[in-house]
Design a protein around this motif. Structure first.
Motif, mmCIF file in Angstrom:
data_model
loop_
_atom_site.group_PDB
_atom_site.id
_atom_site.type_symbol
_atom_site.label_atom_id
_atom_site.label_comp_id
_atom_site.label_asym_id
_atom_site.label_seq_id
_atom_site.Cartn_x
_atom_site.Cartn_y
_atom_site.Cartn_z
ATOM 1 N N LEU A 25 -2.877 3.400 -0.569
ATOM 2 C CA LEU A 25 -2.332 2.270 0.306
ATOM 3 C C LEU A 25 -1.195 2.960 1.019
ATOM 4 O O LEU A 25 -0.445 3.571 0.577
ATOM 5 C CB LEU A 25 -1.856 1.192 -0.772
ATOM 6 C CG LEU A 25 -1.479 -0.021 -0.087
ATOM 7 C CD1 LEU A 25 -2.585 -0.698 0.587
ATOM 8 C CD2 LEU A 25 -0.709 -1.018 -1.118
ATOM 9 N N TYR A 26 -1.192 2.775 2.367
ATOM 10 C CA TYR A 26 -0.253 3.234 3.178
ATOM 11 C C TYR A 26 0.578 1.994 3.864
ATOM 12 O O TYR A 26 -0.088 1.492 4.537
ATOM 13 C CB TYR A 26 -0.701 4.351 4.401
ATOM 14 C CG TYR A 26 0.055 4.919 5.292
ATOM 15 C CD1 TYR A 26 0.715 6.219 4.788
ATOM 16 C CD2 TYR A 26 0.572 4.304 6.372
ATOM 17 C CE1 TYR A 26 1.725 6.770 5.758
ATOM 18 C CE2 TYR A 26 1.457 5.071 7.265
ATOM 19 C CZ TYR A 26 1.995 6.197 6.866
ATOM 20 O OH TYR A 26 3.041 7.050 7.787
ATOM 21 N N VAL A 27 1.785 1.991 3.593
ATOM 22 C CA VAL A 27 2.677 0.806 4.354
ATOM 23 C C VAL A 27 3.660 1.408 5.148
ATOM 24 O O VAL A 27 4.326 2.354 4.778
ATOM 25 C CB VAL A 27 3.350 0.235 2.806
ATOM 26 C CG1 VAL A 27 4.191 -0.913 3.407
ATOM 27 C CG2 VAL A 27 2.340 -0.268 1.836
ATOM 28 N N SER A 28 3.776 0.654 6.233
ATOM 29 C CA SER A 28 4.337 1.266 7.342
ATOM 30 C C SER A 28 4.934 0.024 8.185
ATOM 31 O O SER A 28 4.701 -0.963 7.917
ATOM 32 C CB SER A 28 3.655 2.136 8.098
ATOM 33 O OG SER A 28 2.694 1.474 9.015
ATOM 34 N N ARG A 29 5.778 0.295 9.094
ATOM 35 C CA ARG A 29 6.230 -0.507 10.095
ATOM 36 C C ARG A 29 6.236 -0.089 11.354
ATOM 37 O O ARG A 29 6.309 1.003 11.616
ATOM 38 C CB ARG A 29 7.868 -0.825 9.739
ATOM 39 C CG ARG A 29 8.046 -1.472 8.489
ATOM 40 C CD ARG A 29 9.557 -1.907 8.366
ATOM 41 N NE ARG A 29 9.907 -2.511 7.146
ATOM 42 C CZ ARG A 29 9.847 -4.000 7.050
ATOM 43 N NH1 ARG A 29 9.301 -4.483 7.757
ATOM 44 N NH2 ARG A 29 10.181 -4.155 5.740
ATOM 45 N N PRO A 30 5.784 -0.970 12.437
ATOM 46 C CA PRO A 30 5.742 -0.342 13.793
ATOM 47 C C PRO A 30 6.798 0.338 14.227
ATOM 48 O O PRO A 30 6.590 1.278 15.093
ATOM 49 C CB PRO A 30 5.361 -1.601 14.610
ATOM 50 C CG PRO A 30 5.058 -2.644 13.624
ATOM 51 C CD PRO A 30 5.645 -2.497 12.269
#
Length: 110
Positions: A25-30
């Motif tokens: 799972l890869y969690v990011s923000r724009p």
């Protein structure tokens, strides 16, 4: 090659983890430049491990992901093995160590 799955709700995230034995799972923000730089490297890193499913979550879109998985910074990467957290890395990733851990998982599941 690992299919890149965009997960757009917390329900999709939960279902994705339950559906697949090995999940990255890869969690990011724009607005996160580090996030944009790391995601292509993570895809390349996972290529030799087709049994690992890559899921991408935009923390702005799925705000619940932060509280559900205790995420305090982005990017955050969590590897689930049979629905249990096995690896966690955030912000500054040590790719050598991450690859060693992926190789261990690969040996267990191949």
């Amino acid at each position: 090659m690992n299919k890149h799955n965009e997960l757009t709700s917390i329900e999709m995230v939960e279902e994705f983890i339950q559906k697949h034995e090995l999940v990255f799972l890869y969690v990011s923000r724009p607005e996160c430049s580090v996030c944009h730089a790391l995601l292509p490297k993570i895809r390349v890193l996972l290529e030799p491990y087709p049994m690992v499913y890559l899921g991408h979550v935009d923390a702005n879109q799925v705000e619940e992901v932060a509280s559900r998985f205790l995420i305090f910074t982005v990017p955050t990467m969590i590897m689930f093995v049979e629905q249990r957290e096995y690896i966690r890395a955030d912000r500054f990733v040590h790719f050598d160590r991450l690859e060693e851990q992926l190789q261990q998982i690969h040996r267990m599941y191949s």
